[in-house]
Design a protein around this motif. Structure first.
Motif, PDB file in Angstrom:
ATOM      1  N   THR A  24      17.688 108.505  -0.699  1.00  0.00           N
ATOM      2  CA  THR A  24      17.463 107.982   0.645  1.00  0.00           C
ATOM      3  C   THR A  24      16.120 107.260   0.742  1.00  0.00           C
ATOM      4  O   THR A  24      15.994 106.270   1.476  1.00  0.00           O
ATOM      5  N   SER A  25      15.119 107.733   0.016  1.00  0.00           N
ATOM      6  CA  SER A  25      13.826 107.065   0.013  1.00  0.00           C
ATOM      7  C   SER A  25      13.942 105.663  -0.572  1.00  0.00           C
ATOM      8  O   SER A  25      13.437 104.685   0.000  1.00  0.00           O
ATOM      9  N   CYS A  26      14.630 105.550  -1.686  1.00  0.00           N
ATOM     10  CA  CYS A  26      14.819 104.243  -2.331  1.00  0.00           C
ATOM     11  C   CYS A  26      15.670 103.323  -1.470  1.00  0.00           C
ATOM     12  O   CYS A  26      15.366 102.136  -1.324  1.00  0.00           O
ATOM     13  N   ARG A  27      16.713 103.860  -0.881  1.00  0.00           N
ATOM     14  CA  ARG A  27      17.588 103.043  -0.042  1.00  0.00           C
ATOM     15  C   ARG A  27      16.825 102.474   1.142  1.00  0.00           C
ATOM     16  O   ARG A  27      16.966 101.296   1.482  1.00  0.00           O
ATOM     17  N   GLY A  28      16.004 103.310   1.769  1.00  0.00           N
ATOM     18  CA  GLY A  28      15.211 102.835   2.896  1.00  0.00           C
ATOM     19  C   GLY A  28      14.254 101.726   2.495  1.00  0.00           C
ATOM     20  O   GLY A  28      14.114 100.720   3.208  1.00  0.00           O
ATOM     21  N   PHE A  29      13.609 101.878   1.341  1.00  0.00           N
ATOM     22  CA  PHE A  29      12.684 100.842   0.882  1.00  0.00           C
ATOM     23  C   PHE A  29      13.432  99.559   0.539  1.00  0.00           C
ATOM     24  O   PHE A  29      13.009  98.461   0.918  1.00  0.00           O
ATOM     25  N   CYS A  30      14.545  99.679  -0.174  1.00  0.00           N
ATOM     26  CA  CYS A  30      15.309  98.482  -0.565  1.00  0.00           C
ATOM     27  C   CYS A  30      15.866  97.752   0.652  1.00  0.00           C
ATOM     28  O   CYS A  30      15.995  96.527   0.645  1.00  0.00           O
ATOM     29  N   ASN A  31      16.180  98.484   1.715  1.00  0.00           N
ATOM     30  CA  ASN A  31      16.600  97.840   2.958  1.00  0.00           C
ATOM     31  C   ASN A  31      15.470  96.992   3.530  1.00  0.00           C
ATOM     32  O   ASN A  31      15.702  95.892   4.069  1.00  0.00           O
ATOM     33  N   GLU A  32      14.249  97.491   3.423  1.00  0.00           N
ATOM     34  CA  GLU A  32      13.091  96.726   3.890  1.00  0.00           C
ATOM     35  C   GLU A  32      12.887  95.473   3.040  1.00  0.00           C
ATOM     36  O   GLU A  32      12.532  94.409   3.550  1.00  0.00           O
ATOM     37  N   VAL A  33      13.091  95.597   1.739  1.00  0.00           N
ATOM     38  CA  VAL A  33      12.981  94.432   0.857  1.00  0.00           C
ATOM     39  C   VAL A  33      13.988  93.366   1.264  1.00  0.00           C
ATOM     40  O   VAL A  33      13.657  92.171   1.340  1.00  0.00           O
ATOM     41  N   GLU A  34      15.202  93.770   1.552  1.00  0.00           N
ATOM     42  CA  GLU A  34      16.235  92.820   1.964  1.00  0.00           C
ATOM     43  C   GLU A  34      15.883  92.158   3.285  1.00  0.00           C
ATOM     44  O   GLU A  34      16.175  90.971   3.487  1.00  0.00           O
ATOM     45  N   LEU A  35      15.270  92.901   4.190  1.00  0.00           N
ATOM     46  CA  LEU A  35      14.852  92.314   5.462  1.00  0.00           C
ATOM     47  C   LEU A  35      13.768  91.265   5.233  1.00  0.00           C
ATOM     48  O   LEU A  35      13.805  90.186   5.840  1.00  0.00           O
ATOM     49  N   VAL A  36      12.825  91.559   4.359  1.00  0.00           N
ATOM     50  CA  VAL A  36      11.782  90.580   4.024  1.00  0.00           C
ATOM     51  C   VAL A  36      12.419  89.328   3.440  1.00  0.00           C
ATOM     52  O   VAL A  36      12.055  88.200   3.803  1.00  0.00           O
ATOM     53  N   ARG A  37      13.375  89.501   2.555  1.00  0.00           N
ATOM     54  CA  ARG A  37      14.070  88.349   1.945  1.00  0.00           C
ATOM     55  C   ARG A  37      14.781  87.510   3.010  1.00  0.00           C
ATOM     56  O   ARG A  37      14.731  86.272   2.990  1.00  0.00           O
ATOM     57  N   LYS A  38      15.469  88.182   3.905  1.00  0.00           N
ATOM     58  CA  LYS A  38      16.222  87.477   4.947  1.00  0.00           C
ATOM     59  C   LYS A  38      15.288  86.667   5.843  1.00  0.00           C
ATOM     60  O   LYS A  38      15.551  85.485   6.118  1.00  0.00           O
ATOM     61  N   LEU A  39      14.197  87.277   6.263  1.00  0.00           N
ATOM     62  CA  LEU A  39      13.257  86.574   7.125  1.00  0.00           C
ATOM     63  C   LEU A  39      12.547  85.452   6.378  1.00  0.00           C
ATOM     64  O   LEU A  39      12.282  84.389   6.951  1.00  0.00           O
ATOM     65  N   ASP A  40      12.269  85.666   5.105  1.00  0.00           N
ATOM     66  CA  ASP A  40      11.649  84.615   4.300  1.00  0.00           C
ATOM     67  C   ASP A  40      12.587  83.419   4.166  1.00  0.00           C
ATOM     68  O   ASP A  40      12.148  82.269   4.252  1.00  0.00           O
ATOM     69  N   PHE A  41      13.869  83.671   3.967  1.00  0.00           N
ATOM     70  CA  PHE A  41      14.849  82.576   3.869  1.00  0.00           C
ATOM     71  C   PHE A  41      14.860  81.767   5.169  1.00  0.00           C
ATOM     72  O   PHE A  41      14.896  80.526   5.135  1.00  0.00           O
ATOM     73  N   ILE A  42      14.836  82.460   6.297  1.00  0.00           N
ATOM     74  CA  ILE A  42      14.814  81.768   7.590  1.00  0.00           C
ATOM     75  C   ILE A  42      13.564  80.912   7.715  1.00  0.00           C
ATOM     76  O   ILE A  42      13.622  79.738   8.135  1.00  0.00           O
ATOM     77  N   ASN A  43      12.424  81.483   7.326  1.00  0.00           N
ATOM     78  CA  ASN A  43      11.163  80.744   7.408  1.00  0.00           C
ATOM     79  C   ASN A  43      11.149  79.538   6.478  1.00  0.00           C
ATOM     80  O   ASN A  43      10.664  78.459   6.842  1.00  0.00           O
ATOM     81  N   GLN A  44      11.673  79.711   5.254  1.00  0.00           N
ATOM     82  CA  GLN A  44      11.724  78.606   4.295  1.00  0.00           C
ATOM     83  C   GLN A  44      12.604  77.476   4.818  1.00  0.00           C
ATOM     84  O   GLN A  44      12.251  76.294   4.718  1.00  0.00           O
ATOM     85  N   THR A  45      13.743  77.837   5.363  1.00  0.00           N
ATOM     86  CA  THR A  45      14.681  76.828   5.886  1.00  0.00           C
ATOM     87  C   THR A  45      14.059  76.062   7.041  1.00  0.00           C
ATOM     88  O   THR A  45      14.174  74.832   7.134  1.00  0.00           O
ATOM     89  N   ARG A  46      13.387  76.776   7.919  1.00  0.00           N
ATOM     90  CA  ARG A  46      12.752  76.150   9.083  1.00  0.00           C
ATOM     91  C   ARG A  46      11.647  75.195   8.655  1.00  0.00           C
ATOM     92  O   ARG A  46      11.495  74.107   9.215  1.00  0.00           O
ATOM     93  N   ALA A  47      10.874  75.592   7.647  1.00  0.00           N
ATOM     94  CA  ALA A  47       9.741  74.773   7.207  1.00  0.00           C
ATOM     95  C   ALA A  47      10.187  73.516   6.472  1.00  0.00           C
ATOM     96  O   ALA A  47       9.457  72.521   6.441  1.00  0.00           O
TER      97      ALA A  47
END
Length: 217
Positions: free
Chosen positions: A11-34
């Motif tokens: 559960t500790s790893c899953r929670g962290f990896c979920n955060e990594v995926e959120l960072v990736r998703k938001l980064d993709f949005i930011n990259q596309t916008r820029a």
């Protein structure tokens, strides 16, 4: 409100990896916008600046959750919770619970840092036999973790020391110091040396893979 501690490495790893995926998703949005077409030179420069600032924020979120993951992993190991492989760590402090392990580790200090790789390795090797299940995997990415800590400190502080340490990361990338200042946000959007991804994604990959290895023991 204090966040609850995960009960297992899984559960500790899953929670962290979920955060990594959120960072990736938001980064993709930011990259596309820029990179949207049709921007004037002035608007494109403003978009790049916005991207760099957003990347710094995402990096800080990523690093903060990595520190939390390390602390949670240590407390799970210290209380002899089994890794995903079923193996248990041997703790030298023998606490009654995770909260007791936290209190023992804290001692008289106000805070424990999980940002400095050398300090992290010293702590887990001192309190866990062979540093299992963390030491081997943290040591393997020590160079990246050191660079991340220096980037984190440069974003968070304007001190002379944080700037000196950050410039070591910049020099490592360019091989020489550029004549113009390279902000952490700009650096995070450059292609990481020896890879085909920018540094923010590279660090996502490094931390995600390391967390999985710690989980599996």
């Amino acid at each position: 409100m204090i966040l609850p501690r995960p009960r297992t490495f899984e559960t500790s790893c899953r929670g962290f990896c979920n955060e990594v995926e959120l960072v990736r998703k938001l980064d993709f949005i930011n990259q596309t916008r820029a990179q949207r077409p049709g921007l004037s030179a002035a608007m494109a420069a403003e978009a790049r600046l916005e991207l760099h600032l957003a990347s710094e924020g995402l990096f800080m979120r990523l690093f903060r959750h990595w520190e939390r993951f390390l602390e949670n992993s240590f407390l799970l190991a210290a209380t002899s919770q089994p890794s995903a492989s079923g193996r248990r760590a041997h703790s030298y402090i023998r606490p009654r619970s995770k909260s007791h392990a936290y209190e023992i580790t804290m001692g008289s200090r106000d805070v424990i840092s999980w940002s400095k790789p050398a300090a992290v390795l010293e702590r887990i090797n001192l309190l866990l036999r062979d540093g299992y299940p963390m030491s081997e995997h943290v040591e393997a990415v020590r160079s990246d973790l050191t660079s991340m800590e220096r980037i984190r400190n440069r974003i968070a502080h304007e001190s002379d020391e944080s700037q000196i340490q950050y410039l070591k990361v910049v020099r490592c990338h360019f091989m020489v110091l550029p004549t113009r200042f390279v902000s952490p946000g700009r650096l995070l959007n450059l292609m990481a040396r020896g890879t085909h991804v920018h540094y923010l994604e590279h660090y996502c990959q490094v931390l995600e893979a390391t967390a999985t290895l710690i989980r599996d023991g």
